[in-house]
Design a protein around this motif. Structure first.
Motif, PDB file in Angstrom:
ATOM      1  N   VAL A 152      50.793 -55.428  28.606  1.00 22.38           N
ATOM      2  CA  VAL A 152      49.492 -55.420  29.036  1.00 22.38           C
ATOM      3  C   VAL A 152      48.848 -54.578  28.966  1.00 22.38           C
ATOM      4  O   VAL A 152      49.450 -53.275  29.315  1.00 22.38           O
ATOM      5  CB  VAL A 152      49.660 -55.839  30.972  1.00 22.38           C
ATOM      6  N   LEU A 153      47.452 -54.688  28.005  1.00 23.76           N
ATOM      7  CA  LEU A 153      47.300 -53.080  27.321  1.00 23.76           C
ATOM      8  C   LEU A 153      46.380 -53.201  28.534  1.00 23.76           C
ATOM      9  O   LEU A 153      45.416 -54.237  28.892  1.00 23.76           O
ATOM     10  CB  LEU A 153      47.186 -53.553  26.062  1.00 23.76           C
ATOM     11  N   SER A 154      45.424 -51.962  28.516  1.00 27.77           N
ATOM     12  CA  SER A 154      43.771 -51.292  28.498  1.00 27.77           C
ATOM     13  C   SER A 154      43.028 -50.583  28.404  1.00 27.77           C
ATOM     14  O   SER A 154      44.661 -49.861  27.281  1.00 27.77           O
ATOM     15  CB  SER A 154      44.886 -51.363  30.367  1.00 27.77           C
ATOM     16  N   ARG A 155      41.978 -50.443  28.585  1.00 23.28           N
ATOM     17  CA  ARG A 155      41.452 -49.065  27.745  1.00 23.28           C
ATOM     18  C   ARG A 155      39.921 -49.117  28.951  1.00 23.28           C
ATOM     19  O   ARG A 155      39.945 -50.427  29.409  1.00 23.28           O
ATOM     20  CB  ARG A 155      41.530 -49.582  26.669  1.00 23.28           C
ATOM     21  N   VAL A 156      39.143 -47.784  28.731  1.00 24.75           N
ATOM     22  CA  VAL A 156      38.128 -48.011  29.113  1.00 24.75           C
ATOM     23  C   VAL A 156      37.273 -47.372  28.592  1.00 24.75           C
ATOM     24  O   VAL A 156      37.779 -46.748  27.298  1.00 24.75           O
ATOM     25  CB  VAL A 156      38.190 -46.948  30.121  1.00 24.75           C
ATOM     26  N   LYS A 157      36.225 -47.968  27.867  1.00 25.83           N
ATOM     27  CA  LYS A 157      35.292 -47.776  27.074  1.00 25.83           C
ATOM     28  C   LYS A 157      34.762 -45.876  26.892  1.00 25.83           C
ATOM     29  O   LYS A 157      34.370 -45.490  27.366  1.00 25.83           O
ATOM     30  CB  LYS A 157      33.501 -48.586  27.146  1.00 25.83           C
ATOM     31  N   ALA A 158      35.296 -45.789  25.829  1.00 23.77           N
ATOM     32  CA  ALA A 158      34.527 -44.331  25.492  1.00 23.77           C
ATOM     33  C   ALA A 158      32.513 -44.127  25.295  1.00 23.77           C
ATOM     34  O   ALA A 158      32.398 -45.131  25.063  1.00 23.77           O
ATOM     35  CB  ALA A 158      34.663 -44.126  23.784  1.00 23.77           C
ATOM     36  N   PRO A 159      32.420 -43.032  26.274  1.00 27.65           N
ATOM     37  CA  PRO A 159      30.865 -42.556  25.821  1.00 27.65           C
ATOM     38  C   PRO A 159      30.182 -43.614  24.845  1.00 27.65           C
ATOM     39  O   PRO A 159      29.137 -43.290  25.174  1.00 27.65           O
ATOM     40  CB  PRO A 159      30.730 -40.769  26.168  1.00 27.65           C
ATOM     41  N   ARG A 195      44.192 -56.351  28.760  1.00 26.04           N
ATOM     42  CA  ARG A 195      44.503 -57.420  27.326  1.00 26.04           C
ATOM     43  C   ARG A 195      45.858 -57.588  27.506  1.00 26.04           C
ATOM     44  O   ARG A 195      46.369 -56.903  27.952  1.00 26.04           O
ATOM     45  CB  ARG A 195      43.808 -56.802  25.957  1.00 26.04           C
ATOM     46  N   VAL A 196      46.171 -58.837  28.155  1.00 25.34           N
ATOM     47  CA  VAL A 196      47.688 -59.691  28.287  1.00 25.34           C
ATOM     48  C   VAL A 196      48.069 -60.477  26.635  1.00 25.34           C
ATOM     49  O   VAL A 196      47.083 -61.363  26.410  1.00 25.34           O
ATOM     50  CB  VAL A 196      47.262 -60.762  29.166  1.00 25.34           C
TER      51      VAL A 196
END
Length: 466
Positions: A152-159, A195-196
């Protein structure tokens, strides 16, 4: 001309695309591309460190030079995509972020203000969701029995990416009440994304690859149903099934958008589910944008399911998985496996051994990941150099007015002149024998002479570029 206070300094988008292809075609060693990308970041940091900046660390409008803007545009349009192609996502994000600060001062300030107000909460939500998704998938016996691994991957959007998404959303709004509203992190449906990535284990030694792939497709749908039970979709239009109906470039995955209530607000997030093979293709293979752009994409993988499968229940999918995984014959006694696919026949339980194995696996995974990017980059380069060559065309009056001209492999000087006329409306009057002042790599040349990649063609013309 000027747009939003930024002078029209090259490279344009088309020029940047050509320059990226040129750099790829002449790069015998992928590390040279990495060095160029890092050098671009170094230039941007120098601009922001030693230039005249305001209290927010932004270059003062009056002191921005065309050279600064060109360096920032090269970073944004040439080297950030190169860094992404190399798998250096942190470098890509830094290049985009700093070039955004130089080129679009007010927009960068607004994006950073949004982050200052909600970044801490957004990252807490990201961590909370990652842990909960891992728990939901790990607690399901049917799924664990079928899988060798799940990530399980994760991210937050960059500016920079966040601002682009907000602008896209704003341009779609037509009502006066909507247009007057303030921008918010909550307006971006995939500001937080999970993302799985799963890989099915081979249930018996003779199970063929097609059977494993089919089960992986079914398991993707099954995992989606498990997650939808905990976080129902908030927008049916954003439930996308690219496994049943792959994109033209071969991309396969399942997407859907949900929300979670945290910190007094409903935070939207996107979930993507795919197999390890689908992920590899998306990241490094035929779905990678350069490979697809170059026209070297292979045929998309066969879909394992139809689009209608997203409407089935988890129980229905589980039954299909059981049917697909039926062993055609018994191969004798096999050691039992735990849900992660680890063979426990020897009964190893030493913590130190386990940690050493985990470290080795992580190192091997990182090595494989890097190798995959390099492998895809090499394939793109090989395809490119077989089909294209790039010539630097310069007028005899000033080499500073030159341009990079992409041509088909085997093109002659005459064909280069025709391409210049077609692309830029610039005509060079020459005789059959050639004309005085037409040079290739410093020596006089004729019209029928074949060009090579990287040649410098000097012509007695005056360019007036668009």
């Amino acid at each position: 001309g000027r747009r939003g206070g930024t002078p029209a300094v090259s490279p344009s988008r088309d020029e940047a695309s050509t320059l990226r292809e040129l750099l790829l075609s002449v790069a015998d060693d992928w590390r040279s591309l990495a060095i160029r990308s890092v050098a671009s970041l170094y230039r941007l940091r120098g601009i922001l460190r030693f230039g005249d900046v305001d209290g927010d660390g932004l270059i003062l409008e009056a002191t921005r030079t065309p050279q600064m803007i060109r360096a920032a545009r090269e970073a944004l349009r040439v080297y950030a995509p190169l860094a992404e192609r190399l798998g250096m996502h942190r470098l890509k994000a830094d290049l985009e972020g700093l070039s955004f600060r130089v080129l679009y001062r007010r927009q960068d300030a607004a994006a950073r203000a949004l982050y200052a107000a909600g970044d801490e909460a957004m990252r807490e939500v990201e961590g909370h969701l990652s842990k909960r998704v891992e728990d939901v998938l790990g607690d399901d016996e049917i799924l664990c029995e079928q899988l060798e691994s799940v990530r399980v991957l994760s991210r937050v959007k960059a500016p920079y990416s966040l601002w682009k998404k907000l602008l896209k959303k704003r341009t779609k709004q037509t009502g006066p009440a909507e247009t007057s509203g303030e921008l918010s992190l909550l307006d971006v449906q995939d500001a937080i994304a999970l993302r799985v990535i799963l890989r099915a284990r081979r249930l018996y030694p003779a199970e063929d690859d097609d059977s494993v792939r089919t089960r992986e497709c079914l398991l993707c749908y099954y995992a989606q149903k498990l997650l939808m039970e905990s976080w129902p979709p908030t927008d049916g239009a954003r439930v996308k099934d690219y496994i049943g109906a792959p994109k033209p470039n071969g991309y396969q995955s399942i997407h859907y958008t949900a929300s979670v209530f945290r910190h007094g607000a409903a935070w939207p997030f996107e979930v993507q589910i795919r197999s390890e093979e689908m992920h590899r293709i998306a990241e490094y293979g035929v779905a990678a944008h350069w490979d697809y752009k170059l026209g070297a994409a292979a045929a998309p993988p066969k879909a394992g399911r139809s689009p209608a499968s997203v409407t089935e229940s988890a129980e229905d999918i589980a039954k299909e998985i059981e049917h697909v995984s039926e062993e055609p014959y018994h191969s004798g006694d096999e050691a039992e496996r735990d849900p992660s696919g680890t063979n426990n026949a020897q009964g190893h339980s030493d913590t130190e051994d386990e940690s050493d194995e985990e470290a080795d696996e992580e190192a091997n995974s990182d090595s494989a990941r890097t190798a995959s990017y390099i492998e895809a980059l090499t394939a793109s380069r090989d395809s490119l150099v077989q089909e294209k060559l790039f010539v630097f065309v310069s007028p005899t009056s000033s080499a500073l007015d030159g341009k990079i001209l992409p041509l088909s492999m085997g093109s002659s000087v005459a064909e280069a002149l025709l391409e210049i006329k077609e692309q830029h409306g610039v005509e060079c009057s020459v005789t059959v024998e050639g004309t005085p002042g037409m040079f290739r790599n410093g020596r006089e040349t004729g019209l029928d002479e074949e060009l090579s990649n990287g040649d410098v063609l000097t012509l007695p013309i005056s360019f007036v570029w668009e």
